[in-house]
Enzyme design. Sequence first.
Site, mmCIF file in Angstrom:
data_model
loop_
_atom_site.group_PDB
_atom_site.id
_atom_site.type_symbol
_atom_site.label_atom_id
_atom_site.label_comp_id
_atom_site.label_asym_id
_atom_site.label_seq_id
_atom_site.Cartn_x
_atom_site.Cartn_y
_atom_site.Cartn_z
ATOM 1 N N ARG A 153 0.833 -1.212 0.000
ATOM 2 C CA ARG A 153 0.000 0.000 0.000
ATOM 3 C C ARG A 153 0.865 1.258 0.000
ATOM 4 O O ARG A 153 0.548 2.249 -0.671
ATOM 5 C CB ARG A 153 -0.921 -0.014 1.214
ATOM 6 C CG ARG A 153 -1.790 1.226 1.366
ATOM 7 C CD ARG A 153 -2.793 1.053 2.490
ATOM 8 N NE ARG A 153 -3.527 2.281 2.736
ATOM 9 C CZ ARG A 153 -3.239 3.173 3.674
ATOM 10 N NH1 ARG A 153 -2.216 2.931 4.495
ATOM 11 N NH2 ARG A 153 -3.961 4.268 3.822
ATOM 12 N N SER A 160 -6.850 2.874 0.268
ATOM 13 C CA SER A 160 -7.006 2.423 1.649
ATOM 14 C C SER A 160 -6.980 0.894 1.695
ATOM 15 O O SER A 160 -7.058 0.216 0.665
ATOM 16 C CB SER A 160 -8.321 2.940 2.228
ATOM 17 O OG SER A 160 -9.421 2.312 1.588
ATOM 18 N N SER A 206 -18.546 -5.067 5.237
ATOM 19 C CA SER A 206 -18.757 -4.169 6.378
ATOM 20 C C SER A 206 -17.460 -4.105 7.167
ATOM 21 O O SER A 206 -17.004 -5.112 7.685
ATOM 22 C CB SER A 206 -19.911 -4.677 7.257
ATOM 23 O OG SER A 206 -20.125 -3.818 8.355
ATOM 24 N N ASN A 207 -16.866 -2.924 7.243
ATOM 25 C CA ASN A 207 -15.541 -2.760 7.852
ATOM 26 C C ASN A 207 -15.647 -1.873 9.090
ATOM 27 O O ASN A 207 -15.998 -0.700 8.992
ATOM 28 C CB ASN A 207 -14.582 -2.137 6.834
ATOM 29 C CG ASN A 207 -13.132 -2.168 7.303
ATOM 30 O OD1 ASN A 207 -12.859 -2.318 8.487
ATOM 31 N ND2 ASN A 207 -12.204 -2.032 6.375
ATOM 32 N N GLY A 260 -12.290 -6.713 10.581
ATOM 33 C CA GLY A 260 -11.810 -6.123 11.827
ATOM 34 C C GLY A 260 -10.546 -5.314 11.610
ATOM 35 O O GLY A 260 -10.071 -5.153 10.485
ATOM 36 N N HIS A 287 -27.014 -20.235 4.243
ATOM 37 C CA HIS A 287 -26.777 -21.653 3.977
ATOM 38 C C HIS A 287 -27.711 -22.208 2.894
ATOM 39 O O HIS A 287 -27.485 -23.305 2.377
ATOM 40 C CB HIS A 287 -26.935 -22.466 5.266
ATOM 41 C CG HIS A 287 -26.019 -23.642 5.344
ATOM 42 N ND1 HIS A 287 -25.639 -24.373 4.241
ATOM 43 C CD2 HIS A 287 -25.379 -24.202 6.407
ATOM 44 C CE1 HIS A 287 -24.822 -25.340 4.618
ATOM 45 N NE2 HIS A 287 -24.642 -25.261 5.930
ATOM 46 N N ASP A 299 -22.755 -23.259 0.648
ATOM 47 C CA ASP A 299 -22.360 -24.289 1.612
ATOM 48 C C ASP A 299 -21.034 -23.920 2.285
ATOM 49 O O ASP A 299 -20.292 -23.057 1.787
ATOM 50 C CB ASP A 299 -22.235 -25.649 0.926
ATOM 51 C CG ASP A 299 -23.582 -26.170 0.448
ATOM 52 O OD1 ASP A 299 -24.589 -25.889 1.132
ATOM 53 O OD2 ASP A 299 -23.632 -26.845 -0.594
#
Length: 553
Positions: free
Chosen positions: A370, A382, A473-474, A498, A526, A530
Amino acid sequence: MAEVIKMPRLSDTMTEGVIAAWHKKVGDAVKKGDLLAEIETDKATMELESYQEGTLLHLGTAAGGKLQVDDLLVVLGTPGEDISALLAGGAAAAPAAAPVAEAPAAAPAAAASSLDLASIEEVVLMPRLSDTMTEGVIANWVKKVGDTVSKGDVLAEIETDKATMELESYKNGVLLYQGAAAGEKIQVNDLLCIIAPAGFKIDDIVAAAKAGAGAAPAAPVAEAAAPTATPAPAAAAPVAAAPEVVNTGRILASPLAKKLAADKGIDLRYVKGSGDHGRIIKQDVDNYTPTAAPVASAPAAAAPAAAPAAAAPAATVAPFVPGGAGEGYSDTANSQMRKVIAKRLSESKFTAPHFYLKMEINMDNAMAARIKLNEISPAKISFNDMIIKASAMALKKHPAVNSSWMGDFIRTYEHVHIGMAVAIPDGLIVPVVRFADQKTLSQIAAEAKDLGGKAKSKKLQPNEFTGNTFTISNLGMMDIDEFTAIVNPPDSCILAVGKIKEEVYRNEKGEFAVRNIMKLTLSCDHRSVDGAVGAAFLQTLKAYLENPVTMLV
């Protein structure tokens, strides 16, 4: 021979279109690929190109008029050609092209018990401003009953399940009726307002709307309720008696000025703008000093004075006495966005059987890459941009993850549209980076920054927050180690990211060393994905992130 071009279906939910502008007029020569018109749909305003050649002989309606899907839009042919048979047989919307002056004469005939509001030119129905919208709340009426309205004027600010959006008029006239007061809700395709020449009779239309919807408020009630509904938010603001109100109605302010004002708790009604046409800019907010501030600080100053009195008894501990009024709470009405978030995520959580896969990623190489990439990239890249790119490429190798459960079948997408969850004050919205697998890291970085800014300033267009096939989703930037996310319908999976943190480990030489670890959690539906499929996807994603060079080939 003359050819008819009908109003096309430009989105999956489109039932009618409004002619925002004609780029060709009757008598003009038209070639394939020429721009005919700009058509406003339920999703966006789109350009319509001609797929035929000829001379434009007829327009199905004037600019600002609406046509149903498959109604006659234009007729192309040779100059002087007789098209009367085409107009008689297929132009269901031909009357809409009649002069506006003839509209009042049609009102008595429309007073039948089965009045079709959608076919009345003077009627404005609540539009579907997003693909999941079922109703809208009138956040604010910019125009009031009796005001003159021109095409392009902002009629109202409407709060949908996605954002608060400005609704512009597509016709000229006088606002004769409002279907609801500020703060009230209207179902999609219910009567929003009536715009017509002064003197136009609205009784039959209002009666038909009430009979059909059963809940449409009367015009006088809507007009009278607006002033009483408006002061409610202001009552919660700091003391506003001393400052002079300098802005009324619609307030012109830059997105940055609005954000700064919201962060500082400043009411823009009291801020004088120095920009074009009195527009409030960042400098105006920075320089604003509320005159009521000393009054608000008075109670706070009294608090320290009570401290010495409470500390006076030295021998014994004084009994605790709760300050203020003791226990309490406040109720906040749910916004339209919050209601839809609750509804859709509840359906997802309790309908889709979730399972979760967790994996640790060594980000040492990604961090080094980066730094090098940002030395040459025109847009700052980013870690989230790198995750978007890596996820998109992994989805191309594992298309089963890039899918939706459709009940009787599973739909697997050939394109990759990555949604990125963005937190805003009203809740959560998911802007979409389209065809992310085909874009460079620089392109993704620039687009993600632009979409994020629009999301926070509520300027996203419908096509910018719909169509996702996978969501990320961060919460790493908020110091969260790891978490699990709820699948965002219609996606089959969502990736929870995370923070990156240092971890001590024993290397191959038996020595202690430090590495940077990021934890990912993949939530899967599900029914369509799978465990082995999700695990294989994570392995490919891990390979891309731990060796970012492979994303560039």
